[in-house]
Design a protein around this motif. Sequence first.
Motif, PDB file in Angstrom:
ATOM      1  N   LEU A 150      30.048 -35.334  54.944  1.00 15.65           N
ATOM      2  CA  LEU A 150      29.806 -33.957  55.442  1.00 15.65           C
ATOM      3  C   LEU A 150      29.248 -33.856  56.791  1.00 15.65           C
ATOM      4  O   LEU A 150      28.159 -34.512  56.873  1.00 15.65           O
ATOM      5  N   GLY A 151      29.706 -33.457  57.928  1.00 15.59           N
ATOM      6  CA  GLY A 151      29.000 -33.446  59.192  1.00 15.59           C
ATOM      7  C   GLY A 151      29.508 -32.079  59.853  1.00 15.59           C
ATOM      8  O   GLY A 151      30.361 -31.231  59.564  1.00 15.59           O
ATOM      9  N   ILE A 152      28.753 -32.169  61.188  1.00 12.60           N
ATOM     10  CA  ILE A 152      28.773 -30.938  61.942  1.00 12.60           C
ATOM     11  C   ILE A 152      28.684 -31.446  63.282  1.00 12.60           C
ATOM     12  O   ILE A 152      28.294 -32.621  63.710  1.00 12.60           O
ATOM     13  N   ARG A 153      29.577 -30.644  64.328  1.00 11.96           N
ATOM     14  CA  ARG A 153      29.935 -31.004  65.577  1.00 11.96           C
ATOM     15  C   ARG A 153      29.698 -29.959  66.519  1.00 11.96           C
ATOM     16  O   ARG A 153      29.776 -28.955  66.406  1.00 11.96           O
ATOM     17  N   PHE A 154      29.060 -30.531  67.799  1.00  7.99           N
ATOM     18  CA  PHE A 154      28.757 -29.580  68.788  1.00  7.99           C
ATOM     19  C   PHE A 154      29.538 -29.900  70.229  1.00  7.99           C
ATOM     20  O   PHE A 154      29.494 -31.007  70.463  1.00  7.99           O
ATOM     21  N   ASN A 155      30.487 -29.256  70.521  1.00 10.60           N
ATOM     22  CA  ASN A 155      31.514 -29.677  71.818  1.00 10.60           C
ATOM     23  C   ASN A 155      30.851 -29.371  73.021  1.00 10.60           C
ATOM     24  O   ASN A 155      30.792 -27.956  73.208  1.00 10.60           O
ATOM     25  N   ILE A 156      30.321 -30.301  73.896  1.00  6.12           N
ATOM     26  CA  ILE A 156      29.870 -30.016  75.101  1.00  6.12           C
ATOM     27  C   ILE A 156      30.768 -29.615  76.002  1.00  6.12           C
ATOM     28  O   ILE A 156      30.488 -28.435  76.862  1.00  6.12           O
ATOM     29  N   ASN A 157      31.995 -30.156  75.954  1.00  8.96           N
ATOM     30  CA  ASN A 157      33.275 -29.744  76.821  1.00  8.96           C
ATOM     31  C   ASN A 157      34.423 -30.296  76.166  1.00  8.96           C
ATOM     32  O   ASN A 157      34.442 -30.591  74.995  1.00  8.96           O
ATOM     33  N   LYS A 158      35.521 -30.230  76.790  1.00 13.89           N
ATOM     34  CA  LYS A 158      36.797 -30.579  75.903  1.00 13.89           C
ATOM     35  C   LYS A 158      36.832 -32.174  75.605  1.00 13.89           C
ATOM     36  O   LYS A 158      37.398 -32.529  74.808  1.00 13.89           O
ATOM     37  N   ARG A 159      36.096 -32.959  76.192  1.00 17.95           N
ATOM     38  CA  ARG A 159      36.109 -34.546  76.391  1.00 17.95           C
ATOM     39  C   ARG A 159      35.082 -34.910  75.185  1.00 17.95           C
ATOM     40  O   ARG A 159      34.848 -35.933  74.615  1.00 17.95           O
ATOM     41  N   ILE A 160      33.657 -34.370  75.516  1.00 16.28           N
ATOM     42  CA  ILE A 160      32.506 -35.086  74.990  1.00 16.28           C
ATOM     43  C   ILE A 160      31.797 -33.994  74.126  1.00 16.28           C
ATOM     44  O   ILE A 160      31.699 -32.754  74.079  1.00 16.28           O
ATOM     45  N   SER A 161      31.390 -34.602  72.941  1.00 20.80           N
ATOM     46  CA  SER A 161      30.751 -33.900  72.048  1.00 20.80           C
ATOM     47  C   SER A 161      29.551 -34.678  71.305  1.00 20.80           C
ATOM     48  O   SER A 161      29.442 -35.818  71.386  1.00 20.80           O
ATOM     49  N   LEU A 162      28.615 -33.929  70.628  1.00 19.24           N
ATOM     50  CA  LEU A 162      27.815 -34.495  69.763  1.00 19.24           C
ATOM     51  C   LEU A 162      28.103 -34.350  68.266  1.00 19.24           C
ATOM     52  O   LEU A 162      28.421 -33.078  68.128  1.00 19.24           O
ATOM     53  N   LEU A 163      27.783 -35.210  67.343  1.00 20.35           N
ATOM     54  CA  LEU A 163      28.062 -34.930  65.852  1.00 20.35           C
ATOM     55  C   LEU A 163      26.902 -35.820  65.097  1.00 20.35           C
ATOM     56  O   LEU A 163      26.237 -36.678  65.585  1.00 20.35           O
ATOM     57  N   THR A 164      26.719 -35.092  63.950  1.00 16.65           N
ATOM     58  CA  THR A 164      25.895 -36.013  62.973  1.00 16.65           C
ATOM     59  C   THR A 164      26.691 -35.527  61.751  1.00 16.65           C
ATOM     60  O   THR A 164      27.111 -34.816  61.238  1.00 16.65           O
ATOM     61  N   GLU A 165      26.224 -36.606  60.722  1.00 15.23           N
ATOM     62  CA  GLU A 165      26.927 -36.248  59.209  1.00 15.23           C
ATOM     63  C   GLU A 165      25.904 -36.952  58.171  1.00 15.23           C
ATOM     64  O   GLU A 165      24.963 -37.693  58.513  1.00 15.23           O
ATOM     65  N   ALA A 166      26.097 -36.288  57.053  1.00 16.81           N
ATOM     66  CA  ALA A 166      25.468 -37.049  55.754  1.00 16.81           C
ATOM     67  C   ALA A 166      26.431 -37.597  55.049  1.00 16.81           C
ATOM     68  O   ALA A 166      27.615 -37.127  54.851  1.00 16.81           O
ATOM     69  N   SER A 167      25.978 -38.634  54.260  1.00 15.51           N
ATOM     70  CA  SER A 167      26.942 -39.174  53.320  1.00 15.51           C
ATOM     71  C   SER A 167      26.172 -39.560  52.000  1.00 15.51           C
ATOM     72  O   SER A 167      24.960 -39.923  52.157  1.00 15.51           O
ATOM     73  N   TRP A 168      27.148 -39.711  50.973  1.00 16.51           N
ATOM     74  CA  TRP A 168      26.758 -39.944  49.716  1.00 16.51           C
ATOM     75  C   TRP A 168      27.468 -41.188  49.323  1.00 16.51           C
ATOM     76  O   TRP A 168      28.721 -40.940  49.223  1.00 16.51           O
ATOM     77  N   ARG A 169      27.216 -42.340  48.905  1.00 20.04           N
ATOM     78  CA  ARG A 169      27.819 -43.559  48.813  1.00 20.04           C
ATOM     79  C   ARG A 169      27.375 -44.119  47.648  1.00 20.04           C
ATOM     80  O   ARG A 169      26.265 -44.411  47.182  1.00 20.04           O
ATOM     81  N   TYR A 170      28.407 -45.019  47.168  1.00 19.95           N
ATOM     82  CA  TYR A 170      28.216 -45.685  45.976  1.00 19.95           C
ATOM     83  C   TYR A 170      28.948 -47.116  46.162  1.00 19.95           C
ATOM     84  O   TYR A 170      30.010 -47.265  46.679  1.00 19.95           O
ATOM     85  N   THR A 171      28.176 -48.372  45.962  1.00 19.92           N
ATOM     86  CA  THR A 171      28.665 -49.691  46.457  1.00 19.92           C
ATOM     87  C   THR A 171      28.184 -50.522  45.347  1.00 19.92           C
ATOM     88  O   THR A 171      27.040 -50.386  44.522  1.00 19.92           O
ATOM     89  N   ILE A 172      28.980 -51.528  44.878  1.00 18.29           N
ATOM     90  CA  ILE A 172      28.875 -52.823  44.124  1.00 18.29           C
ATOM     91  C   ILE A 172      29.034 -53.775  44.774  1.00 18.29           C
ATOM     92  O   ILE A 172      29.980 -53.885  45.795  1.00 18.29           O
ATOM     93  N   GLY A 173      28.607 -54.988  44.254  1.00 20.60           N
ATOM     94  CA  GLY A 173      28.623 -56.025  45.003  1.00 20.60           C
ATOM     95  C   GLY A 173      27.918 -57.493  44.221  1.00 20.60           C
ATOM     96  O   GLY A 173      27.718 -57.261  43.000  1.00 20.60           O
ATOM     97  N   GLU A 174      27.792 -58.556  45.035  1.00 22.10           N
ATOM     98  CA  GLU A 174      27.364 -59.703  44.602  1.00 22.10           C
ATOM     99  C   GLU A 174      26.237 -60.465  45.607  1.00 22.10           C
ATOM    100  O   GLU A 174      26.379 -60.014  46.784  1.00 22.10           O
ATOM    101  N   GLU A 175      25.137 -60.598  44.937  1.00 18.67           N
ATOM    102  CA  GLU A 175      24.156 -61.216  45.731  1.00 18.67           C
ATOM    103  C   GLU A 175      23.661 -62.558  45.185  1.00 18.67           C
ATOM    104  O   GLU A 175      23.590 -63.020  44.175  1.00 18.67           O
ATOM    105  N   ALA A 176      23.764 -63.634  46.411  1.00 20.50           N
ATOM    106  CA  ALA A 176      23.465 -65.202  45.946  1.00 20.50           C
ATOM    107  C   ALA A 176      22.389 -65.539  46.842  1.00 20.50           C
ATOM    108  O   ALA A 176      22.380 -65.430  48.026  1.00 20.50           O
ATOM    109  N   LYS A 177      21.123 -66.091  45.959  1.00 14.87           N
ATOM    110  CA  LYS A 177      19.949 -66.128  46.656  1.00 14.87           C
ATOM    111  C   LYS A 177      19.983 -67.666  46.389  1.00 14.87           C
ATOM    112  O   LYS A 177      19.893 -68.309  45.400  1.00 14.87           O
ATOM    113  N   ARG A 178      19.453 -68.626  47.552  1.00 12.84           N
ATOM    114  CA  ARG A 178      19.667 -70.121  47.646  1.00 12.84           C
ATOM    115  C   ARG A 178      18.066 -70.247  48.093  1.00 12.84           C
ATOM    116  O   ARG A 178      17.782 -69.943  49.035  1.00 12.84           O
TER     117      ARG A 178
END
Length: 217
Positions: A150-178
Motif C-alpha cells: 500500500l503506497g502513496i505518490r506525489f506528482n511533482i510534474n507530468k514526468r517526475i514523482s515521489l512515492l513511498t509504500e508499506a508492505s506486509w510480506r511472508y517468505t519461506i526458504g532454506e538456510e545452509a550454514k557451513r
Amino acid sequence: MFLAIATNAQEEPEQERKLNDEIGLDMTYFIIQFTQDATPGVDLDPYYLTYRHLFRKVNLRAGIGVLYKDSQEDISSFNPYPQHTTSTTFDVRVGAEQAMVLTRRWSCFYGVDLLFGMDNNFRDNIHQFGEFHYYGQETNTTTAGGAAVLGIRFNINKRISLLTEASWRYTIGEEAKRTFYEPISEGVPYLEDDTFVTQVQQVAFSPPLSIRVTVSL
C-alpha cells in the motif's frame, strides 16, 4: 490553412502520447550510508531499482536490489591474519498494482508482489579453534514468498514523482550454514566442514520510510 492543419496533425500524436513506462530509484539507502555507520533498526525496502508499465486499470511492477560488502579487520593480537567478511544480497519482486487518484498531485496505490531473494555471508579467521586451526563460517539463504503493498505518490510534474509504500510480506526458504577450518601451519591435519541446513520462514512489515524518485518515459 492546409499547412496549419498538417502542422497540427503532426504535433497532436506527440501531445497525446501517454507515458506508459516508469523507472524508479530508491534514495533512502544511499542517504543512510553517508549519514551513519549502521542501518537503522527497521526493515527498509530492499529494491533499489524499480520499473512499472502502466495500463488503463492495472499496472505491472518489478523491483530489483543487489548489495555487496567487503571488509577486513584485526580481531586479536594472537591472530596474525585479519578477519575477512563479505556479504552479498540479491532481491527481486514482480507484481501488479492498482492506482487511485486523490487530487491533481496526490494518488495512492495498492497491490501484491511475488518475492525471491538470496543472501550470502562469509567470515574467515573468526578465532582460534583448538591449537592448530582458525575457523570460519559461510551462510547461504534462499527465500521466496509474497507481499501485500500500500503506497502513496506525489506528482511533482507530468514526468517526475515521489512515492513511498508499506508492505506486509511472508517468505519461506532454506538456510545452509557451513563451518570450515583453516590450518595454522603446514602439516596440520585436515578437518572436514560442518554443514547444517534449516528451514526458515518470516513474517515482516516494512513501514513507509523509503523515498523513491520515479521518472516516466
